[in-house]
Structure formats: structure tokens, C-alpha cells
Enzyme design. Structure first.
Site, PDB file in Angstrom:
ATOM      1  N   PRO A   3       0.822  -1.208   0.000  1.00  0.00           N
ATOM      2  CA  PRO A   3       0.000   0.000   0.000  1.00  0.00           C
ATOM      3  C   PRO A   3       0.858   1.262   0.000  1.00  0.00           C
ATOM      4  O   PRO A   3       1.908   1.316   0.632  1.00  0.00           O
ATOM      5  CB  PRO A   3      -0.818  -0.120   1.285  1.00  0.00           C
ATOM      6  CG  PRO A   3      -0.087  -1.109   2.128  1.00  0.00           C
ATOM      7  CD  PRO A   3       0.624  -2.027   1.189  1.00  0.00           C
ATOM      8  N   ALA A  59       2.971  -1.025   6.132  1.00  0.00           N
ATOM      9  CA  ALA A  59       3.512  -2.098   5.304  1.00  0.00           C
ATOM     10  C   ALA A  59       5.024  -2.237   5.437  1.00  0.00           C
ATOM     11  O   ALA A  59       5.638  -3.034   4.734  1.00  0.00           O
ATOM     12  CB  ALA A  59       3.150  -1.862   3.834  1.00  0.00           C
ATOM     13  N   LEU A 115       5.941   4.029   0.709  1.00  0.00           N
ATOM     14  CA  LEU A 115       5.252   2.941   1.374  1.00  0.00           C
ATOM     15  C   LEU A 115       4.332   3.481   2.461  1.00  0.00           C
ATOM     16  O   LEU A 115       4.701   4.405   3.193  1.00  0.00           O
ATOM     17  CB  LEU A 115       6.358   2.105   2.032  1.00  0.00           C
ATOM     18  CG  LEU A 115       6.097   0.701   2.458  1.00  0.00           C
ATOM     19  CD1 LEU A 115       5.701  -0.137   1.263  1.00  0.00           C
ATOM     20  CD2 LEU A 115       7.380   0.165   3.089  1.00  0.00           C
ATOM     21  N   HIS A 116       3.158   2.901   2.609  1.00  0.00           N
ATOM     22  CA  HIS A 116       2.338   3.193   3.768  1.00  0.00           C
ATOM     23  C   HIS A 116       3.048   2.610   4.993  1.00  0.00           C
ATOM     24  O   HIS A 116       3.540   1.469   4.936  1.00  0.00           O
ATOM     25  CB  HIS A 116       0.960   2.561   3.598  1.00  0.00           C
ATOM     26  CG  HIS A 116      -0.037   3.078   4.578  1.00  0.00           C
ATOM     27  ND1 HIS A 116      -0.021   2.726   5.904  1.00  0.00           N
ATOM     28  CD2 HIS A 116      -1.072   3.947   4.439  1.00  0.00           C
ATOM     29  CE1 HIS A 116      -1.004   3.344   6.539  1.00  0.00           C
ATOM     30  NE2 HIS A 116      -1.656   4.099   5.660  1.00  0.00           N
ATOM     31  N   PRO A 117       3.088   3.364   6.109  1.00  0.00           N
ATOM     32  CA  PRO A 117       3.845   2.875   7.280  1.00  0.00           C
ATOM     33  C   PRO A 117       3.429   1.478   7.740  1.00  0.00           C
ATOM     34  O   PRO A 117       4.277   0.707   8.200  1.00  0.00           O
ATOM     35  CB  PRO A 117       3.541   3.925   8.353  1.00  0.00           C
ATOM     36  CG  PRO A 117       3.237   5.174   7.586  1.00  0.00           C
ATOM     37  CD  PRO A 117       2.590   4.727   6.298  1.00  0.00           C
TER      38      PRO A 117
END
Lengths: 365, 308, 308, 365
Positions: free
Chosen positions: A175, A243, A239-241
Site C-alpha cells: 500500500p 507495510a 510505502l504506507h507505514p
């Protein structure tokens, strides 16, 4: 009774998801708004997916590429399921799998000695047909143990064991940047021009449609990143944290993250040739030591014991665990062989864990 | 002859060796009544000697009926579509922009008459496009939001820097650095989208005059400030007016009203003249004898003329 | 009233809910003198309900002066540029193609007058384009060399197969399969290049009539046979003729020659009439009393009229 | 005196080209109208190139990427130079290196269930900055010996030895289909639209200009292969017969030929990551056996002798040869070490030749 520590490698077992894992899967899907982009938070849809997975594991038919495989991770000490991961045999099966490819275009006026290098995003389906790692989720309490290492990497040994069912190329989506309300800077700058809807709505639509309907709405010309708002530019490949953990495991394996990003949120898509991934490249085949003389299992002959990922060669009874195996051991210790239900004459796949994995797995414990 | 208007026309050497047919004409409207001299050029063979570039505004329409989505995207495409066309030059000259509407209109009218004559002389030219570019909308500091949103990212220079470094043709020199693939207008900041095809306030009256002459905008814009390109097929300009070759004769002194304005073009003298006259029943155009003298009209010589 | 011509005009319900402004008109020229009835439509809001596609002919010009190379490439770009435009429909009807030039011209003339009136009524529409597509050049078996060279490779079907499988809108249905990126015309076989923008022999006279009305071709072609799209900005059509709202009065019985032809449009009756009349000195249009009766003209009512 | 057979591996030595090799280079350039696309058949230009190569080998400066390296192959038995090969440190140095990338575009109308897959060529500069193998030529008499194997693969060991001077990616162009008069089906269909000249003329222009001027004349849109004449379609990725030998050597090494083709003649461009190439991946470092006890060189301890490619670690005194080295040998036999002028303490690179190479090298002898 004292439970083994959370970082005891023997505590975890990875296996195919069963019907009675549905409650756990639903719990994971609900708990992970961002972490799992491919598990629907809808019981009926989950049950359907579970059934497809069970069919894929069990069927002796030739693989069509339509298969999905769902795994769960058991905490043997507590007797409960604490995580899940999945594999989609062929991305975009029956259609295309869309992604943006990062590409640099050079424009120039040679006569004047002027040129520039422009970062562009090309809508492509380079990744159509590759095998996708999906649906990764681990309960927060286990994030800093070895459990996620087993849950993520075990899939690679499964793919290596049944190569005829998969592509030689493996990819995984992660994500991208978005806040809790679904506000996504890349979507707002790009996707919203084509879909008059919020990102979560489009994401849901796409989830059910393999994104191929996008082709009809997005223009074929590359997008010049420089003309986008700064917030959208910065989001590309970010990156979403949530992930970070699964992403770092894939990076350790040797996945490359520079080439493709998601068409919706510009999250990174990692990709690699299966054969080059660490757990696959370093794996050895070992049969069980059962029935051998004890001396052949001796530590001296087997070299220094190392923590390894160990998987069985059975499709529907697939098992993966962690355990210590001597560096030059010719056979798998009997106890481990029993735990993964390795039959006589069968060969387990044994891959030493990388130093990174160990550091990461143990860094907070 | 109070209402007579005289425009001097000079054909210039075709600067473009690639296309000797490329016409180059210069129209000069003398000063008068406190109004300054006005100029307008007609330059054929655009871009044949060195590439010229404009941004074409294209439309992509897509539908995904199963999702209830219908989309139209405006695509900006850098290209050279007007290559070979005839350009109305000098439209951005301050004197022309500031001129009275009547004088603007007369000068454009004369230019269109001349174009019609050129098409009549060379029917092969009927397929040509006629265009003129007007200055676009800029901010209060004279900067172009469009360039800032697009060109600047690719060229890495402001227009001022580029002009200093590369000279007058800087925009076409920089074109190879600009996007070679179509760009969706909707990706640009709102401030840049808002100025596309918008004309500078000082040029808005001239823009209306061009539209009235049949030169519409909306297909191409300038690559620097997205100012509108007004254009028309030469064929439509020829068709536009009751222009024809007509024999002339002197307006009888006793001629009854009403008279109306007529343009008449004397290539030999380089004179475009507008005077009050009338069309006789035999099809001859009757003009005041002073006008005939100015035109150098000979008996039985036909002149290109049209209602003015 | 020997030279009087009557065209029946019917406004049809706008079929397009997306744009209620989209006009839809039907013109019918009655049979006469052994000539069959002729029809022509004006359909606004093109492609707003379902995407329509044409191929835009763009130009890319490049120079590499250090190599002495100058190049112009015609690029074929599939798109929907004419979305929202007004289409002249029915141009390919055999009766119209076969009609006498005079009748073709009169019907087109009437359509253009009507368009001018629409623009006059709705000045916001001045930015619209008017277009009509003509059948392209095919081989002796009726096959299109253009489709064989381009569309066939992408769609994998002949036009006949596609029509059978997908119905009347097959070309627009197949458009998503056709090249999404520009294609250089010069890469296509010579036989395909040769027919681009060429009109079928049966339609060549109508093509000339369209050009004379100011609708030039050369910007867009059909995606199946590369037949020409004739187009013009509505603004240029409005500017084209001496059209205006004029009060009518009966032509005096003793009126001296010369009379000339005038179009007059009566929206209330749905009648477009061309008759011999003259413009009086006071600006009123004098028409035969029979024509006035046909138009339903009331005292002091203004009608849209123009020289015919 | 009897000469050793042409297939005696010890007969050949690969080394940097020297000033006195100019006559030989000129002979090769003239003899190979198609085989060498990067060696000018012009003595002055050759001399200039030779000087640049000598500077590159000798200079201790940091590499800029502008360097070219020219090697020659000596037939030691005859004392003459019989072939040449080269390396360009960075493709398109100072500009771009253009190529067509093969790409499949999928168009479709999802609502109607129609779609197609179209092969397209995308003008790209993906290969800008990669290290190029160039200028390969071997005299016809030696084509079916081991000589070309040494001459081609030796470059890889050189690059591996001086990685800081090269890219981690290596590519090589091969001539595409054309007849003796320069008639080239792909050029006639595509290139000629931009350059009103015959292929050989354009090729010569490009040779001197690193092809970057092409950018100004070729359109950015991909070319749909299906619209091209059949002869041009068939030529895409096809090899000129004269290039079969050097191309097959690169294929044996693990180069991939599917992705890019030349912008002019559509000849295949092979590419690979250096580390994955066979001669590089399998190479070991061995020091000279000189000064060791004889027993340590013994065949028994060294395992089965295998034919190997052996190179020295000296830049300006670079040497590569073929010789037999034991599979598990800890040191390089003294005779070989002397032949490549390996100094005390220096490590030679020793890479076993693949079975393919041996078969190919010896198949006609």
C-alpha cells in the site's frame, strides 16, 4: 505452565488455511484497513476466497493460473491462528495486471546542447501473469518476532516446490501513502481525473475487477511526474507505514522495488525472478534423518547449526517451520521432519535465514 | 470621398526557399484622425524553413458504461500542425491592439479580402489554413502560469532567461525539450488550466474581430502562455464574402442613394481601397472617379472586389 | 413564384439527455421536377452519449540542421476531437449524392443558414464546430485499403464481420482496440496512404459543395475508410453570409428588376423558403406575397434571412 | 617445426591492443563490412581509437565512462594478431544510447469482451550507461577454434576485475538483417521515413554520433509492428548471419536477447547483469603456485583438470589465456601464471569453460 518465548522459532507453524480459519481471517481483514489490500472485509467474500484456496491446494488438475492460495500462521503454544498470507498464481488472470512503470525520458536539442531527463510513469502490463504475494497480515504482538519471517518467506518455498503452478517471476504490491480517511495524494492528483470517486471506493471496485477496466479510462500517454503537485510526486514509490515490516522482509529476500508502482496510490511493487530470491537460491533438499544412525545426526558432522526455514513438499498438507539445522547436515533432524509431516523418502526444502532476517526478527525481543 | 480608406500592400520576397509559393505580404494602414499607422502581415509557408510548434488541444472520450463513467479529457499535444499555413503576423503589436475597433476591423477585412484573392488566383491553396496567434493571459507580474506549470519543468528556464540565452526563436528552440507525449490538461494546476486558450485583456477586442472574420480559436494554443490561435480554412474565408472579379466604372454624379462600402484591390499599384459605391444592374462596380484614379483602373480591366 | 424553393424543417427531441442544448434538426427538400426528395440532418452534442472516434491528422516537424535534414510527418491520432460538435448527417445518402448540383447546394445552403440562426440565437454556441463525414475511397470490391492497413490488424475483423457481430456502432465499439498511440502515416503501405482524406467518386461533387460552404477537409478522417471529415467553426459559418433578422414586406407588383434570391426562415412554421425578392432602401426584405403567406409573416415580425 | 593444432588452447593470448597492432586492426575493419559495426574502416579514425584505448588501459585516473578498451588476440604459434574485441565503458556516454524496446500493448473493450495484444517497439534509452561489448572480429580460419571463446569472454573477466570502471549491466549489439548492398528491410520500412538516405550512410553517421541525434527525428510514439511490411516485421530481432558466432558465445554466457533491438536494423541487443554471466559467476581467484612444494600442484589434490579461462589482474598489462586447471586447485599452475605475467601475491581469475563453449569451440576441428 510456562509458554515458550514469542521468539522461540519452534513456536510457529505455517500451513494452508482451512474452513475453520474463517473467523480468524475475518478478524484480520477487519483489523487491517490498509495492511491487506486483497482480503475483503466481507465474510461471504472471504468464505468464497477460502474455498477457492482450498480447491487450489487440493486439486490435482493442471494449474490454470486462476488459483489463489491462502496460508495461516499458527502459534502452536497458544493453539491459535495469528497471521495470514497468500499467493495469486497469475496476476491479472484472464485480463491484464496494470501498473505504472517508472521510466526516464530524455528530451533534447542536440544543436543547442540542451537536454533534460524527465521522470515519467508509463501505464503498462509488464506484470501480467507474474505470481503475486498477497494478503499478508500478522497480529501486532508478533510483529517483532520471527513469525512474520516464516509467514512471508514460507510462500517462496511453496512456489519453488510447485514451480509448474507459478510464474518464474514473483511480485508483491504494497500500500502507498494515504491517511486514515482514505485521502491519498497520488490518487487525488491522477486517478481522480478518471474516476469521479474517492480512493477507497475505486480501490474496492478495482479489487473485484482486477483493475483491467482501468485501461478504458486511462490515457496511453506517459505521465510526466514533474507536472504533478509536489505531494503526489513525493508519494510515488512511497510505502504506507503499516507495510514496512512485510516490505522489509521482501527487500531482504532480494526483491527489487525501483521499477513499478501501483496505478492507484503509487505504492511500490516489488518484483524478482524466483530463482534469485535468497530463500530459494540457498535452499537445500534434505530427507529425514529418521532411521539413520544417531551419529549421522551429530552436531560435529553437520557443521554449525543455523536457523533455517524448512518446508515440506506436500501441496495440500504443506507445512513450513523454523528450526536449527547444521550447515553441512545431510539429513533433517527427526523432530523437525515430524513437525512438518515429512514422509519417508520425501525431501524437505531447507533455507538458511539471512542475518538481516534474524536481526530484524529479534531486534525488539 | 470622405469615407475612402486606403491600405498599402507590399509583397515581400518569399523568405522561404523551400516553398517559392509561400506568399509574404505586408499591409499598412496610414495614420489618420489622430490614429497611428497600423500594420499586418500575411506570411505563407509557416515553419517550412525552421520547425514551429504549437500545442494542439485534442479530446479523448472514454466510457465505462458498466461503471457509469463517461470521461472526456483534453489532451495537450505539442506538434507542428500549422506547418505550411498562412500566418497573420503582427497581431500582438501594441498599436493594433490599442486601435479603434473600426480600424482593426477594416484592416482585418482587407487582409481577408487579400487572402480570398490569393485563393482565387491559386485554387491549389484552398486547402491551406490561415491563422493568427494572440497573446495569452498572464499574471499581474507578466508571468505565464501555463509556462510555470508545463514548459518550465522541462526547459528549466523562465521565458526571460530563455530569450536572453537563445534569442527570438527561443520557444521553438526549446520545443524539443518539451513533452513529446500528450499531457492531460486536468493534471496541470488549476491556475494553468484556467488560462488555456484565454486571451490577454488588451487583445480581447481583436480576438472578437478575428472571430467575426471567421477565424475561430480553440484548436491550438501557444506553447509559452497558452494564448489562443485563431484559425480558419482559407476555403471558408473565400466563401465568406461576395468577392469577385468585377469591372469598374465611374459612379454617376447623379447616383441616387443608397451607396454601400466596397473593397477593391489593385495588385499593380499595391493598393487596397475601400470606398462608397454601388453595384450597377449590369454587374459593374461603380466607384467615385477619385477612387478609380487611385486604383489606376483601365477600361475593361477587372478588379478583385467585395462588399466592405 | 416559379423560382421559389421550400424546405421543411422539423426539430426533433434532443436524444441526448447529457446536453439538452444539443439541437437536432431534420431538413427535407420535397421532390420536384423528377428529382427525388432529399434529406439532411443537423445533430448537436455529437458523442456526448456514447464516445465517437475519428482520426486526427497531425503534423510533427523536426529539423536536424547539422545533418541537413528537415522532416514533416503526418501522425494519425485516434481521438474524439469532434465530441460536442454539430454533425451534418445523411451526407452519404445515395439520393443526396446523386442529386443535381443545384439541389445539393440549395440544401446545404439552407442548413448553413439554419446553423447561423442557431448561433445567433445562442451565441454561446459560436465556439462549436460543424462537421460532416463523407464516404472514403475504396477499391473496386468496396474494401477499404485503409482499414486493411490499420484497423484490421488491431480489430482482427473486416468491416462486414464487425458489423454483423457488433451492429451499427461497430466502428466506435472497436475503437478501444485501435492504436492508442499516434501512428506515422508514412509507415502504412502506399495504397493506404493514398486514400487518406480522399472522397469516394460518388461524393466528390458534394465534397466540393461543402468546401464552397466553408466546410474544409484535412483535419480528421474516418477510422474505417479514412474518408474526409468536412468541418468549420460555427463562427465562420455565421460570419459567412449577409444573414440578419429582417422585417418583411410584400414585393410591389411594379417592382423593377433586378431581383435576387433570398432565404427566409420561419421557425414557427418549420419552413425555410427561398424566393426572388429585393432589399428595400429601408432595410426591409421584399418578398412575393405568396411567399409571405407561406412563411406566416406578421406585420413587424422579424425573420432570419440571407441572400441565397 | 610443427605448429600446435589450431585448437590447442595454449596457442592464444588476449591482450590490450598496442600501437603496432594498427595494421592488423585496419585489416580487420576492412575485412568485416558487417561484423564490426564500431570499428571505422579508416586508418586515421582507427589510430585515434587505438590511442583512446591505450590511454584508458594506462591511465590511473578515475574512470569517467568515456573510455574504450580494445583487445587483440595473438596466435602465439605464428606470432601474429588474428582477432580483436572491445569494450565501451558506458553506452551513449555524454548523451543517450537509443534502442527499441519490445513491448506488448493490450487494447480492449471490456464491455464487449474484446481485446488484442499488439507487439510494439518503444524508442527508449534504457541501455544508456551500460557497458557495451564491441568490435568483435576473428579471422575466418579461427572461427571454429577456441580462439573466439577467449577473445569474447576474456572481456567479461576484464570488466569483473575492474568493476569500478564499468556498469553492473553489460550489453552488446549485433548486426541485423541486411544484404551485401546494404539493403535492410527494417531500415527501409522505418528508418528511411526519417532519414532520406541509405542504411549504410545513416549507419556511418550514427557511428560517429552515438545515435543521439536520432531523438530529434524519430517520433516518441511506439511503432505498432503489425502495420509494418512483413519483411520488416520478420527482421525484428533477427541476426545477420556473420554475427552468429559472437552472438552464440554471448548467449552461452547467459545474455538475454528478448528485450531490445537496434533502432536502425532491428538486430538483437543482448543484455545481462555482469554478476550473472557464467564466466563471471563461476570464476575463482587463484594465486600462482610458484614457490610452493611440487606436491601442492599435484593432480590428485587439484581434482579433475578442466579447461579454464584465466586472466591477470593487471589493467595495462592485462592478459587472458586458456589452460587446464584442477577443479579444486588452490593455486594456478606456474606455467600458466607465467604466461599471463602474474606477479607474486597477485590473484588470477579462473573461470571454467562451459560445455557449450567447448562443444562449439571444437565442433568442426
Amino acid at each position: 505452565m510456562t509458554l515458550p518465548a514469542l521468539d522461540d522459532p519452534a513456536r510457529y507453524l505455517m500451513r494452508p488455511a482451512r474452513s475453520d480459519d474463517l473467523d480468524a481471517l475475518e478478524r484480520f481483514a477487519v483489523a487491517s484497513a490498509h495492511g491487506i489490500t486483497t482480503l475483503p472485509a466481507d465474510r461471504a467474500a472471504l468464505a468464497d476466497r477460502l474455498a477457492r484456496s482450498q480447491h487450489a491446494f487440493a486439486s490435482a488438475d493442471d494449474a490454470s493460473g486462476e488459483e489463489i492460495y491462502l496460508f495461516v500462521l499458527e502459534d502452536l503454544a497458544l493453539g491459535r491462528v495469528v497471521g495470514t498470507s497468500g499467493i495469486t498464481a497469475s496476476a491479472g488472470f484472464g485480463g491484464q495486471f496494470y501498473a505504472f512503470r517508472n521510466e526516464v525520458i530524455v528530451h533534447g536539442n542536440a544543436a543547442l546542447g540542451l537536454s533534460n531527463r524527465m521522470h515519467t510513469l508509463h501505464l503498462c502490463h509488464d506484470l501480467t501473469g507474474v505470481t503475486l504475494l498477497t494478503s499478508f497480515y500478522i497480529e501486532p504482538a508478533y510483529e517483532h518476532t520471527l513469525a512474520p519471517q516464516l509467514l512471508s518467506r514460507g510462500r517462496l518455498l511453496f512456489i519453488a516446490e510447485f514451480v509448474e503452478r507459478f510464474s518464474e517471476r514473483v511480485a508483491a504490491e504494497s500500500p502507498g501513502l494515504a491517511d486514515d480517511t482514505g485521502h491519498c495524494p497520488f490518487w487525488n492528483a491522477v486517478g481522480r481525473q478518471f474516476f469521479d470517486m474517492d480512493y477507497p471506493v475505486a480501490e474496492k471496485l478495482a479489487g473485484g475487477r482486477s483493475k483491467s477496466f482501468i485501461a478504458a479510462l486511462m490515457p496511453p500517454a506517459p505521465i510526466y511526474v514533474a507536472v504533478l503537485p509536489k505531494a503526489a510526486q513525493w508519494a510515488i514509490g512511497q510505502l504506507h507505514p503499516v507495510a514496512e515490516l512485510p516490505f522489509s522482509i521482501l527487500q531482504d529476500e532480494g526483491f527489487d522495488a525501483d521499477t513499478w508502482v501501483d496505478v492507484f496510490d503509487a505504492g511500490p511493487i516489488v518484483e524478482a525472478r524466483l530463482a534469485t530470491l535468497h530463500s530459494v537460491a540457498r535452499a537445500r533438499h534434505l530427507s529425514s534423518a529418521e532411521g539413520r544412525h544417531a551419529g549421522q545426526e551429530g552436531e560435529a558432522a553437520d557443521g554449525r547449526p543455523r536457523l533455517c526455514l524448512i518446508s515440506s513438499p506436500h501441496r495440500d498438507r504443506f507445512r513450513a517451520m523454523l528450526g536449527r539445522v547444521g550447515e553441512t547436515a545431510a539429513h533433517l533432524p527427526t523432530a523437525l521432519a515430524r513437525q512438518i509431516d515429512l514422509g519417508p523418502g520425501a525431501l524437505a526444502r531447507v533455507a538458511p535465514m539471512s542475518l538481516n532476517a534474524l536481526t530484524r526478527g529479534g531486534r525488539h525481543d | 470621398m470622405t469615407d475612402t480608406l486606403l491600405i498599402n500592400v507590399r509583397q515581400e520576397a518569399a523568405p522561404n526557399a523551400l516553398d517559392p509559393q509561400a506568399a509574404s505580404w505586408h499591409l499598412q494602414m496610414p495614420a489618420g484622425d489622430g490614429s497611428p499607422e497600423l500594420h499586418l502581415g500575411l506570411q505563407g509557408g509557416t515553419g517550412l524553413d525552421r520547425p514551429r510548434h504549437w500545442i494542439h488541444l485534442g479530446t479523448r472520450a472514454h466510457a465505462a458504461p458498466e461503471l457509469g463513467l463517461h470521461h472526456r479529457q483534453t489532451m495537450l499535444m505539442l506538434g507542428s500542425n500549422l506547418t505550411g499555413a498562412i500566418e497573420l503576423t503582427g497581431l500582438a503589436a501594441p498599436a493594433l491592439l490599442a486601435a479603434e475597433a473600426e480600424r482593426q476591423q477594416a484592416l482585418l477585412d482587407a487582409a481577408v479580402l487579400l487572402l480570398g484573392w490569393m485563393a482565387h488566383q491559386q485554387p491549389a491553396n484552398l486547402g491551406l489554413t490561415v491563422f493568427g496567434a494572440l497573446p495569452g493571459l498572464r499574471d499581474e507580474r507578466g508571468q505565464s502560469p501555463f509556462w510555470a506549470a508545463l514548459g518550465q519543468h522541462f526547459a528549466g528556464m523562465t521565458p526571460a532567461q530563455a530569450a536572453q540565452r537563445l534569442g527570438a526563436h527561443w520557444a521553438d528552440d526549446l520545443a524539443p525539450l518539451l513533452p513529446r507525449h500528450p499531457v492531460m490538461l486536468s493534471l496541470l494546476p488549476a491556475g494553468a488550466q484556467a488560462v488555456v486558450s484565454q486571451v490577454a485583456p488588451a487583445a480581447s477586442r481583436l480576438a472578437q474581430q478575428l472571430v467575426m472574420q471567421g477565424l475561430a480559436s480553440g484548436r491550438h494554443v501557444d506553447l509559452v502562455d497558452a494564448g489562443p490561435v485563431h484559425e480558419a480554412p482559407l476555403a471558408s474565408l473565400l466563401a465568406r464574402r461576395g468577392a469577385a472579379q468585377r469591372h469598374l466604372q465611374a459612379l454617376p454624379a447623379e447616383a441616387a442613394e443608397p451607396l454601400s462600402r466596397w473593397w477593391c484591390w489593385a495588385p499593380a499599384r499595391g493598393v487596397l481601397l475601400r470606398a462608397e459605391g454601388r453595384l450597377a444592374d449590369d454587374g459593374r462596380l461603380q466607384l467615385p472617379s477619385g477612387a478609380l484614379a487611385t486604383l489606376g483602373a483601365q477600361l475593361d480591366e477587372a478588379f478583385w472586389s467585395a462588399p466592405g
